[in-house]
Design a protein around this motif. Sequence first.
Motif, PDB file in Angstrom:
ATOM      1  N   SER A   1     -37.754  48.800  60.517  1.00 49.26           N
ATOM      2  CA  SER A   1     -38.302  49.926  61.284  1.00 49.26           C
ATOM      3  C   SER A   1     -38.640  51.098  60.369  1.00 49.26           C
ATOM      4  O   SER A   1     -39.468  51.933  60.707  1.00 49.26           O
ATOM      5  CB  SER A   1     -37.290  50.370  62.347  1.00 49.26           C
ATOM      6  OG  SER A   1     -36.032  50.679  61.749  1.00 49.26           O
TER       7      SER A   1
ATOM      8  N   ARG B   1     -43.251  47.438  70.927  1.00 50.91           N
ATOM      9  CA  ARG B   1     -43.552  46.832  69.607  1.00 50.91           C
ATOM     10  C   ARG B   1     -44.800  45.957  69.723  1.00 50.91           C
ATOM     11  O   ARG B   1     -44.984  45.261  70.722  1.00 50.91           O
ATOM     12  CB  ARG B   1     -42.351  46.037  69.098  1.00 50.91           C
ATOM     13  CG  ARG B   1     -42.029  44.773  69.877  1.00 50.91           C
ATOM     14  CD  ARG B   1     -40.699  44.174  69.429  1.00 50.91           C
ATOM     15  NE  ARG B   1     -40.423  42.884  70.030  1.00 50.91           N
ATOM     16  CZ  ARG B   1     -39.922  42.692  71.255  1.00 50.91           C
ATOM     17  NH1 ARG B   1     -39.652  43.725  72.035  1.00 50.91           N
ATOM     18  NH2 ARG B   1     -39.724  41.468  71.701  1.00 50.91           N
TER      19      ARG B   1
ATOM     20  N   SER C   1     -40.344  43.356  64.322  1.00 55.09           N
ATOM     21  CA  SER C   1     -41.084  44.130  65.311  1.00 55.09           C
ATOM     22  C   SER C   1     -42.268  43.353  65.899  1.00 55.09           C
ATOM     23  O   SER C   1     -43.200  43.944  66.419  1.00 55.09           O
ATOM     24  CB  SER C   1     -41.541  45.477  64.720  1.00 55.09           C
ATOM     25  OG  SER C   1     -42.263  46.256  65.628  1.00 55.09           O
TER      26      SER C   1
ATOM     27  N   SER D   1     -43.494  50.434  63.292  1.00 54.64           N
ATOM     28  CA  SER D   1     -42.501  49.362  63.171  1.00 54.64           C
ATOM     29  C   SER D   1     -41.341  49.711  64.086  1.00 54.64           C
ATOM     30  O   SER D   1     -40.577  50.638  63.811  1.00 54.64           O
ATOM     31  CB  SER D   1     -42.045  49.238  61.710  1.00 54.64           C
ATOM     32  OG  SER D   1     -41.186  48.117  61.579  1.00 54.64           O
ATOM     33  N   ARG D   2     -41.214  49.012  65.193  1.00 49.36           N
ATOM     34  CA  ARG D   2     -40.223  49.375  66.222  1.00 49.36           C
ATOM     35  C   ARG D   2     -39.557  48.125  66.776  1.00 49.36           C
ATOM     36  O   ARG D   2     -39.777  47.748  67.935  1.00 49.36           O
ATOM     37  CB  ARG D   2     -40.867  50.233  67.317  1.00 49.36           C
ATOM     38  CG  ARG D   2     -42.223  49.765  67.766  1.00 49.36           C
ATOM     39  CD  ARG D   2     -43.033  50.837  68.498  1.00 49.36           C
ATOM     40  NE  ARG D   2     -42.305  51.482  69.559  1.00 49.36           N
ATOM     41  CZ  ARG D   2     -42.113  52.813  69.595  1.00 49.36           C
ATOM     42  NH1 ARG D   2     -42.603  53.609  68.663  1.00 49.36           N
ATOM     43  NH2 ARG D   2     -41.428  53.350  70.592  1.00 49.36           N
ATOM     44  N   PRO D   3     -38.717  47.490  65.944  1.00 40.92           N
ATOM     45  CA  PRO D   3     -38.002  46.296  66.397  1.00 40.92           C
ATOM     46  C   PRO D   3     -37.243  46.563  67.695  1.00 40.92           C
ATOM     47  O   PRO D   3     -36.670  47.645  67.864  1.00 40.92           O
ATOM     48  CB  PRO D   3     -37.016  46.013  65.265  1.00 40.92           C
ATOM     49  CG  PRO D   3     -37.571  46.697  64.063  1.00 40.92           C
ATOM     50  CD  PRO D   3     -38.368  47.853  64.566  1.00 40.92           C
TER      51      PRO D   3
END
Lengths: 413, 77
Positions: A336, A226, A306, A219-221
């Motif tokens: 995240s 992403r 994300s 989870s990498r907004p």
Amino acid sequence: MTDSTRRVVVTGLGATTPVGGDVATTWAGLLRGRSGVRMLEDERYTDLPVRFAGQVAVEPLEVMDRVEARKLDRCQQLALIAAREAWADSAQPDLDPERLGIAFATGIGGIVSLLDNYDTLLARGWSRVSPMSVPQLMPNGAAAWVGLDLGAKAGIHTPVSACASGAEAIGYALEMIRSGRADVVVAGGTEACIHPITIAAFAAMRALSTRNEDPTHASRPYDLGRDGFVMGEGAGALVLESAEHAAARGARIYAEVASVGMTADGHHIAQPDPEGAGAARAMRLALEGAGASPTDVIHINAHATSTPQGDIAEATAIKSVLGTSVDDVAVSGTKSMTGHLLGGAGAVESVAAILALHNRIAPVTANLENPDPEIGLNVVSGEPRKLRDGDAVVLNNSFGFGGHNVALIFRSV
Amino acid sequence: MSQTLEGLAAIVNEVAGTPIEDITAEKSFVDDLDIDSLSMVEVVMACEDKFGVSIPDGEVKNLRTVGDAVAYIDAQS
């Protein structure tokens, strides 16, 4: 009678999330960037394209009586745990039950109980289907159990708007108090639908991250890498109270619920409007309702799931609403760390936004290594960020499949 | 304690959490043991599985006390 000038405040907070089993642990984890996302060890996930999720840090049975737990769907267990924490945190207002309401949302409801009972039906026939399966599967079940637990009689409500549900419940609670129907409302959202079919279904939409080799970084907004959201489970709860009622009992007040803006995209069943027009309208309505200007906003807990498109649409909307003030606003994407709690997200993230305002510190956005240049927001990453003192508001955005947009504004007191 | 009573007490304890020692023949499911109509369905299902008997819906209303249920089960098995 509706009185839009009646002030509503937050006097209690509760949460159980993948990051922590209560508010204090969750908040400490969000400041440190601790991920609650883990592999799904069950062999039923082996052949799925996604084999991880944000699973609650504390199993319900660790903090709930066995006999009570067995009557409840997991989403109801989590709702009760969060609501009880919020109620205790508010020092349990003593009031006429007919003045106490509940607005507790879920996006999916008790689907895992339904599926388990369907398995029982196929294996053993109808006579072994649990008599508790309907109360477990009904989406209003969590709200109803919270209401029974607290003896609430002003009304029990369950807004359902997918991933905006938890925020919509807080908006509903605000309006319930403003309309004079209640003096205190326990509001929140819950979700616990991690199951092979929901993972498969969201994966079929190509909505989920498939970073199986590295789940805590999935989870990498706002990051260029992403690739979708991460399913999560958990619940958040808030005690909302009319300001007069809170003052009369000398309650500790975290913040004022200044306003809610709710709109619909009218664009697509599951895709965000690329311009974020509906989201921008919700934020503008919320600012107008609060009588606040963009320069009053110090922090946004963004929806920031994300997904490649959703993060850009929201960022576009935020920039259009805040204009030149956008560079001064600390934006955090706490999914995240928690993953996406669907119907629980808006409630848990409101808890985080309120604590950011109350403590004047914004939580981090974990896993932001290569910021997407199209985002253009002042995103908090690495270390939590000190927020300025003085009168201020914070914003919490929540959007749901179906085109639901909910923006909540909390004001310092 | 008869084997049937012992087995039934374990079921009631599982469903309602009532301490085993409080589950005696004269106790009413509804009035004394916190067994509502939904929980009673669970008790009946568990009894059918455990004791290999069949308890039709029409019979359940006659099983007011733990003793009634024990007698019914013993007569069936």
